[in-house]
Write an enzyme that holds these catalytic residues in place. Sequence first.
Site, short mmCIF file in Angstrom:
data_model
loop_
_atom_site.label_atom_id
_atom_site.label_comp_id
_atom_site.label_asym_id
_atom_site.label_seq_id
_atom_site.Cartn_x
_atom_site.Cartn_y
_atom_site.Cartn_z
N GLU A 83 -4.62 -9.68 -9.07
CA GLU A 83 -3.90 -8.89 -10.00
C GLU A 83 -3.11 -9.23 -10.74
O GLU A 83 -1.97 -9.70 -10.28
CB GLU A 83 -3.82 -8.02 -8.60
CG GLU A 83 -5.08 -7.61 -8.24
CD GLU A 83 -4.69 -6.60 -7.35
OE1 GLU A 83 -3.82 -5.81 -7.13
OE2 GLU A 83 -5.20 -5.85 -6.48
N ARG B 142 -7.48 -6.49 -0.04
CA ARG B 142 -6.81 -7.53 -0.88
C ARG B 142 -7.62 -8.11 -1.18
O ARG B 142 -9.04 -8.54 -1.02
CB ARG B 142 -5.87 -8.57 0.02
CG ARG B 142 -4.25 -7.40 0.52
CD ARG B 142 -3.58 -7.12 -0.31
NE ARG B 142 -1.92 -5.81 -0.85
CZ ARG B 142 -2.28 -5.55 -0.47
NH1 ARG B 142 -2.78 -4.55 -0.74
NH2 ARG B 142 -0.77 -4.70 -0.17
N HIS C 288 -5.87 -0.95 -8.58
CA HIS C 288 -5.60 -0.90 -7.70
C HIS C 288 -5.15 0.46 -7.09
O HIS C 288 -4.14 0.88 -7.21
CB HIS C 288 -4.64 -2.04 -6.93
CG HIS C 288 -4.04 -2.18 -6.10
ND1 HIS C 288 -3.79 -3.27 -5.89
CD2 HIS C 288 -3.65 -1.40 -5.05
CE1 HIS C 288 -3.67 -3.44 -4.69
NE2 HIS C 288 -3.54 -2.34 -4.07
C1 GLV Z 1 -1.31 -0.73 -1.25
O1 GLV Z 1 -1.95 -1.87 -1.45
C2 GLV Z 1 -0.35 -0.83 -0.48
O2 GLV Z 1 -0.38 -2.02 0.11
O3 GLV Z 1 0.60 -0.29 0.24
#
Ligand code: GLV
Length: 315
Positions: free
Chosen positions: A263, A234, A281
Amino acid sequence: MKLLITRPIAQPVLDQARARFDVTLGEAPLSEEEASSALTAYDAILPTLGDAFTAAAFDRAGTPRTRILGNFGVGYNHIDVAAAAAAGVVVTNTPDVLTDATADIGWTLILAAARRAGEGERLVRAGQWGGFGPQSLLGTHVTGKVLGVVGMGRIGQAVARRGHHGFGMDVIYFNRSEKDAGLPARQVDTLRDLMVQADFVVVTVPGGARTTKLIDADALAAMKPGGIFVNISRGEVVDEVALIDALERGAIAGAGLDVYEAEPHVPERLRALENCVLLPHLGSATVETRQAMGQMALDNIISFAEGRDPRQRVN
Ligand code: GLV
């Protein structure tokens, strides 16, 4: 039963959901206010990253109509799970099915950053490539180097396996508890130890209060000058400004990022850097994985609706 699916998901999963529930399909991330209204309007919600199920959202909802948030995603730091539990709302997530895809993105970033693939691609696309040169665009060798994994959970272990078996790397890791990843991996005592020793640092810890800004200016300053830093967890786990400073100064060789602090905002200073590979991402973004995630999220909601305990319950 009224089910809100906050974003389009794989059609076969959506079809199953529609066959069982009265489904409303959302298009965009829910603000805190929208999340709060949703909690009062639906029996179940299938949310995902960016939907703001904060403590304030639960607070504003009072006694929610929603009984379950079947999250699409392994990370659920956009949901205040304690507030959910206090409001009697069950939360589930989608682990395991995305482990390999996410580890692969970690490796995409390691290799792309090490071999300056982003820079090279930009050069070719700009029509500015002057041809093969013995000294041009030299990167860093990966095979045989030291891989440092911050957070040796399922995804960290999958990254480590690829490093050990595929690239003959020495694996070290920083984690609260000792982990048996089924390969020779050495646990280090402190984050600093890992940052000092690793040639490649890959962050795979879960997001949340305990890991926010775990990678700060001091941690980055401990890295080798030729080190490469990769984050697939993250954005909040890293002090983004400190990372940009380190990259701008050339204090580390490069970085690969799949996640960002705010984001989809990616700071201009970051986008201007040649020594940083930036992905939007994509960790779990394969057709197979996203379908499996949708199925798991829906299965959890179905279990709950049928009075069974959902398997991937997190609160
Ligand atoms: C993506 O980042 C997830 O947490 O599945």
